[in-house]
Design a protein around this motif. Structure first.
Motif, PDB file in Angstrom:
ATOM      1  N   UNK A   1     -36.404 -70.636  12.982  1.00 39.41           N
ATOM      2  CA  UNK A   1     -36.311 -71.108  11.755  1.00 39.41           C
ATOM      3  C   UNK A   1     -34.845 -71.027  11.233  1.00 39.41           C
ATOM      4  N   UNK A   2     -34.461 -69.794  11.588  1.00 39.26           N
ATOM      5  CA  UNK A   2     -32.695 -69.390  11.042  1.00 39.26           C
ATOM      6  C   UNK A   2     -31.949 -70.640  11.484  1.00 39.26           C
ATOM      7  N   UNK A   3     -32.149 -71.079  12.690  1.00 43.63           N
ATOM      8  CA  UNK A   3     -31.512 -72.186  13.436  1.00 43.63           C
ATOM      9  C   UNK A   3     -31.598 -73.518  12.653  1.00 43.63           C
ATOM     10  N   UNK A   4     -32.902 -73.869  12.309  1.00 49.20           N
ATOM     11  CA  UNK A   4     -33.355 -75.158  11.916  1.00 49.20           C
ATOM     12  C   UNK A   4     -32.892 -75.174  10.294  1.00 49.20           C
ATOM     13  N   UNK A   5     -32.741 -74.021   9.749  1.00 47.45           N
ATOM     14  CA  UNK A   5     -32.213 -74.018   8.314  1.00 47.45           C
ATOM     15  C   UNK A   5     -30.768 -74.008   8.112  1.00 47.45           C
ATOM     16  N   UNK A   6     -30.170 -74.242   9.523  1.00 46.80           N
ATOM     17  CA  UNK A   6     -28.680 -74.744   9.492  1.00 46.80           C
ATOM     18  C   UNK A   6     -27.788 -73.329   9.216  1.00 46.80           C
ATOM     19  N   UNK A   7     -28.490 -72.072   9.270  1.00 44.08           N
ATOM     20  CA  UNK A   7     -27.940 -70.844   9.009  1.00 44.08           C
ATOM     21  C   UNK A   7     -26.983 -70.423  10.161  1.00 44.08           C
TER      22      UNK A   7
ATOM     23  N   UNK B   1     -23.466 -71.134  10.089  1.00 41.53           N
ATOM     24  CA  UNK B   1     -22.787 -70.854   8.714  1.00 41.53           C
ATOM     25  C   UNK B   1     -22.775 -69.146   8.489  1.00 41.53           C
ATOM     26  N   UNK B   2     -23.886 -68.565   8.691  1.00 41.70           N
ATOM     27  CA  UNK B   2     -23.929 -67.058   8.436  1.00 41.70           C
ATOM     28  C   UNK B   2     -24.152 -66.250   9.726  1.00 41.70           C
ATOM     29  N   UNK B   3     -23.373 -65.549  10.286  1.00 46.89           N
ATOM     30  CA  UNK B   3     -23.621 -64.783  11.699  1.00 46.89           C
ATOM     31  C   UNK B   3     -24.833 -63.933  11.622  1.00 46.89           C
ATOM     32  N   UNK B   4     -25.373 -63.946  12.576  1.00 45.38           N
ATOM     33  CA  UNK B   4     -26.556 -63.096  12.689  1.00 45.38           C
ATOM     34  C   UNK B   4     -26.372 -61.753  13.775  1.00 45.38           C
TER      35      UNK B   4
ATOM     36  N   UNK C   1     -44.971 -64.599   9.070  1.00 49.31           N
ATOM     37  CA  UNK C   1     -43.886 -65.346   9.653  1.00 49.31           C
ATOM     38  C   UNK C   1     -43.435 -66.673   8.670  1.00 49.31           C
ATOM     39  N   UNK C   2     -43.850 -66.578   7.924  1.00 41.83           N
ATOM     40  CA  UNK C   2     -43.442 -67.679   6.658  1.00 41.83           C
ATOM     41  C   UNK C   2     -42.084 -67.286   6.004  1.00 41.83           C
ATOM     42  N   UNK C   3     -40.951 -67.727   6.765  1.00 38.57           N
ATOM     43  CA  UNK C   3     -39.643 -67.276   6.409  1.00 38.57           C
ATOM     44  C   UNK C   3     -38.727 -68.286   5.242  1.00 38.57           C
ATOM     45  N   UNK C   4     -39.196 -69.407   5.160  1.00 35.36           N
ATOM     46  CA  UNK C   4     -38.640 -70.505   4.279  1.00 35.36           C
ATOM     47  C   UNK C   4     -37.829 -69.757   3.264  1.00 35.36           C
ATOM     48  N   UNK C   5     -38.799 -69.326   2.292  1.00 34.50           N
ATOM     49  CA  UNK C   5     -38.233 -68.906   1.087  1.00 34.50           C
ATOM     50  C   UNK C   5     -37.118 -67.896   1.089  1.00 34.50           C
ATOM     51  N   UNK C   6     -36.946 -67.100   2.078  1.00 32.73           N
ATOM     52  CA  UNK C   6     -36.227 -66.044   2.303  1.00 32.73           C
ATOM     53  C   UNK C   6     -34.862 -66.631   3.026  1.00 32.73           C
ATOM     54  N   UNK C   7     -35.162 -67.524   3.591  1.00 29.66           N
ATOM     55  CA  UNK C   7     -33.960 -68.204   4.381  1.00 29.66           C
ATOM     56  C   UNK C   7     -33.000 -68.914   3.394  1.00 29.66           C
ATOM     57  N   UNK C   8     -34.080 -69.638   2.460  1.00 25.93           N
ATOM     58  CA  UNK C   8     -33.286 -70.443   1.506  1.00 25.93           C
ATOM     59  C   UNK C   8     -32.493 -69.384   0.424  1.00 25.93           C
TER      60      UNK C   8
ATOM     61  N   UNK D   1     -31.463 -69.145  20.052  1.00 22.75           N
ATOM     62  CA  UNK D   1     -30.882 -68.059  19.989  1.00 22.75           C
ATOM     63  C   UNK D   1     -29.745 -67.695  20.737  1.00 22.75           C
ATOM     64  N   UNK D   2     -29.148 -68.680  21.527  1.00 26.96           N
ATOM     65  CA  UNK D   2     -27.727 -68.502  22.054  1.00 26.96           C
ATOM     66  C   UNK D   2     -26.867 -68.017  21.124  1.00 26.96           C
ATOM     67  N   UNK D   3     -25.911 -66.921  21.827  1.00 31.25           N
ATOM     68  CA  UNK D   3     -24.932 -66.203  21.071  1.00 31.25           C
ATOM     69  C   UNK D   3     -24.925 -65.207  19.928  1.00 31.25           C
ATOM     70  N   UNK D   4     -26.389 -65.140  19.788  1.00 30.39           N
ATOM     71  CA  UNK D   4     -26.755 -63.881  18.906  1.00 30.39           C
ATOM     72  C   UNK D   4     -26.350 -62.564  19.468  1.00 30.39           C
ATOM     73  N   UNK D   5     -25.623 -61.728  18.594  1.00 32.69           N
ATOM     74  CA  UNK D   5     -25.435 -60.466  19.166  1.00 32.69           C
ATOM     75  C   UNK D   5     -26.291 -59.309  18.690  1.00 32.69           C
ATOM     76  N   UNK D   6     -26.565 -58.451  19.587  1.00 31.27           N
ATOM     77  CA  UNK D   6     -27.431 -57.460  19.171  1.00 31.27           C
ATOM     78  C   UNK D   6     -27.201 -56.191  19.667  1.00 31.27           C
ATOM     79  N   UNK D   7     -27.961 -55.243  19.144  1.00 27.24           N
ATOM     80  CA  UNK D   7     -27.552 -53.760  19.694  1.00 27.24           C
ATOM     81  C   UNK D   7     -29.028 -53.301  20.341  1.00 27.24           C
TER      82      UNK D   7
END
Length: 394
Positions: free
Chosen positions: A243-249, A252-255, A211-218, A273-279
């Motif tokens: 982490x996606x939210x904390x990175x400011x994404x 700027x980039x819809x999920x 769950x070390x996402x930081x490098x990929x989020x960068x 998580x608020x507003x995330x669209x999923x199927x």
């Protein structure tokens, strides 16, 4: 002389009748012996909560039928699958060989489920998969004794691709764990997204259950795609969304995600998580009498809100019941039972569904939006979506 002969004859008939009665009683008792159901689900690790709700859902349907399916009492056996494919064969054989169960229900992790499917085929044990979406289970490794009450990995991924393309996004990146569920879900997304005119610029992965996402989020921040498609579940999904939210994404980039990103995890994810669209094939607020009754029953029984995992467990029990009811509980009539399961229309809280020839649900995939602690229904992303079942010859 005639009296003793008559007495002996009467006594003989009485003994014979008593013996016959004992045989009939014994046969009736044997016929009513409990059906052995083995749960091989995660009891520890990142998927433990998912396994717990699958089991609760299954048992809820049995409870609603008075503790019996097809007139048979149910006896439960349990093995922790440890979410470890390397231990899967040994673990499933505890149920098959040691406990000699009639039916196995499991599991969550696709890699573990593939090993379970191999063991089920070799032993001809009935297997109902209440979550793991590995495409091969109802594809190249399909078998007449293997059913799924959930989805194939392809299904929610494909529907998410339809949604993303429909919103006009042209350039996407994907992110998931590097294992079967992640890879196959991304393939489904890519197939639909590129069919709809988009292009997946890059697929990002990390080892399960890292769950070390930081490098990929960068990297996402640097690439600036139109949209990111994500597949994670359980504890990993909680950390990714935060982490996606904390990175400011998030701003700027819809999920867009496979619904497992936010199913059973919204409370822990909070505002991120608020507003995330999923199927997914289920949404919390499907306003039908069937779903409302199911959610009320689950809440009263377990003091918790049902989620998709509970639904999949519940429907696994419904599928088994359809087969057992058709043969009046006589598990020895395997062919007739399996045929009845395959032809059944399941009255699920998600909506009624049938099974494909490969024994995978043909079902609506919903578009949901995370709002509060619910994944709220926003529409149907794809109606009656059937997995292609590629490679299935069974």
């Amino acid at each position: 002389m005639s009296q003793p002969t008559t007495s002996r004859r009467t006594l003989g008939l009485t003994v014979a009748a008593a013996a016959c009665g004992l045989l009939l009683a014994g046969a009736a008792q044997a016929q009513q012996a409990p059906l052995k159901v083995g749960f091989m689900l995660p009891a520890t690790g990142t998927f433990a909560a998912l396994g717990d709700f699958i089991e609760k859902g299954f048992k809820l349907h049995v409870q609603e039928q008075g503790g019996k399916l097809g007139g048979r009492e149910i006896q439960y056996f349990k093995v922790d699958d440890e979410s470890d494919p390397s231990k899967a064969t040994d673990n499933v054989n505890k149920l098959i060989k040691r406990d000699q169960v009639d039916v196995i229900v499991g599991t969550v992790h696709s890699g573990v489920a593939l090993a379970m499917a191999r063991a089920a085929r070799e032993s001809n044990t009935l297997l109902i998969v209440p979550n793991a979406g590995a495409d091969a289970i109802t594809g190249a490794q399909c078998a007449k004794n293997i059913f799924r009450s959930s989805f194939s990995n392809w299904q929610p991924g494909y529907a998410a691709g339809v949604v993303a393309a429909g919103k006009g996004y042209k350039r996407a990146m994907t992110i998931t764990w590097n294992y079967a569920a992640g890879q196959e879900t991304v393939k489904g997304f890519t197939e639909a997204f590129e069919k709809g005119g988009g292009k997946v610029a890059k697929e990002l992965t990390l080892p399960f259950p890292n769950v070390e996402f930081q490098a990929l989020l960068t990297e996402i921040a640097a690439q600036k795609p139109d949209v990111v498609f994500a597949f994670f579940a359980g504890g990993g999904a909680v950390k990714f969304v935060k982490d996606y939210d904390a990175a400011g994404l998030k701003k700027t980039v819809p999920l867009v995600a496979s619904g497992f990103l936010t199913d059973g995890t919204l409370e822990a994810q909070g505002a991120s998580a608020q507003g995330i669209l999923s199927t997914l094939h289920y949404a919390d607020n499907i306003d039908t009498p069937r779903n409302n009754a199911f959610r009320k029953s689950f809440a009263l029984t377990y003091k918790a809100n049902a989620d998709v995992y509970a639904v999949q467990g519940y429907d696994a029990a419904q599928m088994l019941a359809a087969g057992l009811n058709a043969v009046k509980g006589d598990f020895s009539k395997r062919d007739a039972m399996l045929e009845a399961m395959n032809k059944a229309v399941i009255d699920s809280p998600r909506g009624k569904f049938s099974l494909s020839p490969q024994r995978n649900p043909v079902q609506d995939i919903f578009l949901r939006e995370a709002k509060g602690t619910n994944n709220e229904l926003r529409g149907v992303a794809v109606k009656a979506l059937a997995d292609p079942g590629r490679g299935c010859r069974g």
